[in-house]
Motif scaffolding. Structure first.
Motif, PDB file in Angstrom:
ATOM      1  N   GLY A  27     -11.024  -3.658  10.302  1.00 56.95           N
ATOM      2  CA  GLY A  27      -9.887  -4.334   9.581  1.00 56.95           C
ATOM      3  C   GLY A  27     -11.028  -5.678   8.630  1.00 56.95           C
ATOM      4  N   GLU A  68      -4.971 -10.754   6.831  1.00 54.33           N
ATOM      5  CA  GLU A  68      -4.352  -9.578   8.193  1.00 54.33           C
ATOM      6  C   GLU A  68      -3.081 -10.996   8.688  1.00 54.33           C
ATOM      7  N   LEU A  69      -2.066  -9.609   8.671  1.00 57.80           N
ATOM      8  CA  LEU A  69      -0.883 -10.229   9.094  1.00 57.80           C
ATOM      9  C   LEU A  69      -0.454 -10.217  10.450  1.00 57.80           C
ATOM     10  N   THR A  79       1.627  -2.547  13.233  1.00 53.28           N
ATOM     11  CA  THR A  79       1.360  -1.894  12.548  1.00 53.28           C
ATOM     12  C   THR A  79       2.422  -2.443  11.885  1.00 53.28           C
ATOM     13  N   ARG A 117       4.423  -4.139   9.770  1.00 56.50           N
ATOM     14  CA  ARG A 117       4.312  -5.106   8.977  1.00 56.50           C
ATOM     15  C   ARG A 117       3.627  -4.475   7.831  1.00 56.50           C
ATOM     16  N   ALA A 118       2.397  -4.246   8.014  1.00 57.41           N
ATOM     17  CA  ALA A 118       1.318  -3.667   7.374  1.00 57.41           C
ATOM     18  C   ALA A 118       2.051  -3.098   6.799  1.00 57.41           C
ATOM     19  N   ALA A 160       4.062  -3.088   3.736  1.00 54.92           N
ATOM     20  CA  ALA A 160       3.716  -3.241   3.089  1.00 54.92           C
ATOM     21  C   ALA A 160       2.831  -2.635   2.149  1.00 54.92           C
ATOM     22  N   THR A 184      -3.859   0.397   4.657  1.00 52.48           N
ATOM     23  CA  THR A 184      -4.105  -0.336   6.083  1.00 52.48           C
ATOM     24  C   THR A 184      -4.404  -0.475   7.190  1.00 52.48           C
ATOM     25  N   ASP A 218      -2.257  -4.039  12.100  1.00 53.53           N
ATOM     26  CA  ASP A 218      -1.348  -5.105  10.956  1.00 53.53           C
ATOM     27  C   ASP A 218      -3.023  -6.102   9.873  1.00 53.53           C
ATOM     28  N   ILE A 219      -3.466  -4.958   9.382  1.00 58.23           N
ATOM     29  CA  ILE A 219      -4.468  -6.080   8.707  1.00 58.23           C
ATOM     30  C   ILE A 219      -4.351  -4.585   7.276  1.00 58.23           C
ATOM     31  N   ILE A 220      -4.125  -5.861   6.335  1.00 59.43           N
ATOM     32  CA  ILE A 220      -4.361  -5.382   4.990  1.00 59.43           C
ATOM     33  C   ILE A 220      -6.016  -4.672   4.611  1.00 59.43           C
TER      34      ILE A 220
END
Length: 442
Positions: free
Chosen positions: A229, A381-382, A390, A392-393, A396, A409, A412-414
């Protein structure tokens, strides 16, 4: 033959896909059939902006003519040559070209076929080096929590991503881990190197004391931890690791599979941070991702420690069938030419401020809890969905693909790491599209 690229196979079941939610993918496939410069082409004809340089590897953009032509010509002249007890000129030429751009003192190159193989090669070199010097008591390897060093047994042993380790038993023995450097409470929304956390390097001193320095062979870290991440080293952290390793006679290995070949705005992260390791692993950008290849750089004194005994004997019992493959070397030479002609090894430094401004403009958007950047790499970071890590990312990621751009991803990090040929206008387009996605996902 090329027409088959544009036809979806009747059955997707045979291919067990790597690091993929196979059932979800095969229910709704996302097929790429062509690529050029900054974009893929999907099977439905849509252009997909590549926000991740493939998998951190297509630094010069897709289907570059010089690289394509070099592969075609080499395949027609010498398709394969054995690397054991035999050689071919292009492998030596490529090794010399790589050594010429490496950090000072890293004069020798051992060819592999991937980042995972580069890491295992580096670990074996470190262990064998100490034994060659008559110091065989040094068998311990020290990695770092949340570190990613490929997926071979050596790499996942020194690595620190739980999901990559938990299914595979006891792994290598004699391995310990330093804490990671991610301090969101102190360093959230930092541009570049964080102010806080440099003292975490002193945890290495504690671990060395625990095991006794005479048992520790090497420390391996990513200068910037990518796959976990985009964790950026705090100010002074890498220099302190170098000091501790020097103090105790421990080799320092930089895993530059992601940071190598211009990602931070310098040829290597070692150049960017002003810290030279003893061994450096690379892959990905070494051939622009076109053909699998890796290269392990070592200092002269490490290489020379093996060059003893009768000259007819093998000095290091290690290697791969495809080490220094002629076609891969041709791709690598053309890649270096492309980097040089277009100034790509330093272009990220020219774009870094614009990249940082664009990325940090996402602060305050829905679900965003942190933003990190360095060179031409960044992370958003979300906030995770309770009980559904995981998700939500990943939502996305799917929404981004629908809108015509590719993100990476992890948890939960893009993560974003576009090809180094990206323009400022394309940076704005990428970030504006990501902003729209953040506002659309739950």
């Amino acid at each position: 033959m090329l027409d088959r690229l544009n036809k979806r196979p009747n059955d997707l079941s045979a291919f067990w896909m790597p690091f993929t939610a196979n059932r979800q993918f095969k229910e709704t496939p996302r097929m790429l059939v062509a690529a050029k410069d900054m974009h893929f082409t999907a099977e439905d004809g849509r252009k997909i902006m590549d926000g991740t340089a493939g998998l951190w590897c297509v630094n010069a953009g897709h289907c570059r003519p010089k690289i394509t032509e070099a592969i075609q010509q080499q395949a027609a002249q010498l398709d394969y040559a054995p690397a054991f007890q035999m050689g071919h000129p292009i492998a030596f030429e490529f090794a010399n070209r790589l050594a010429a751009i490496a950090p000072e003192g890293m004069d020798h190159v051992f060819f592999t076929n991937s980042g995972s193989e580069s890491v295992d090669t580096a670990l074996k070199i470190a262990l064998a080096y100490h034994r060659a010097k008559g110091d065989g008591s040094r068998f311990r390897l020290i990695g770092r929590e949340r570190g990613y060093h490929g997926v071979n047994f050596g790499g996942i042993s020194v690595g620190g991503i739980v999901a990559n380790r938990k299914m595979f038993g006891t792994l290598l023995t004699g391995v310990d881990h330093m804490p990671h450097t991610h301090l969101p409470g102190q360093n959230a929304f930092t541009r570049g190197e964080p102010e806080h956390g440099g003292d975490l390097a002193d945890e290495l001193e504690r671990i060395v004391t625990l095991h006794d320095a005479s048992t520790v062979a090497a420390v391996i870290v990513e200068p910037v931890a990518g796959s976990t991440g985009v964790l950026i080293p705090p100010k002074g952290y890498l220099k302190r690791l170098r000091e501790i390793c020097d103090k105790h006679g421990i080799l320092l290995i930089f895993d530059e599979v992601i940071t190598g070949f211009g990602r931070l705005g310098a040829p290597f992260a070692a150049d960017y941070f002003g810290v030279v390791p003893d061994i450096m692993t690379t892959a990905k950008g070494v051939t622009n991702g076109v053909i699998p290849m890796g290269a392990v750089f070592v200092k002269k004194e490490i290489h020379d420690a093996f060059m003893n005994g009768p000259e007819h004997l093998i000095e290091f019992f290690h290697g791969y069938t495809y080490s220094g493959n002629p076609i891969a070397c041709a791709a690598g030479l053309a890649t270096l030419d492309t980097y040089q002609e277009e100034g790509l090894l330093t272009r990220a430094s020219e774009l870094a401020d614009h990249w940082a401004d664009a990325l940090h403009s996402l602060k305050g958007e829905p679900h965003v809890t942190d933003i990190r950047n360095i060179g031409l790499v960044g992370a958003v970071e979300l906030e995770g969905i309770p009980g559904e890590p995981t998700k939500r990312a990943f939502s996305a990621f799917l929404k981004a693909y629908e809108r015509g751009f590719l993100i990476r991803t992890t948890g939960d990090i893009i993560a974003l790491s576009p090809p180094l040929i990206i323009s400022k206008g394309q940076i704005d387009e990428l970030i504006d599209n990501l902003r729209d996605v953040l506002r659309l996902i739950d």
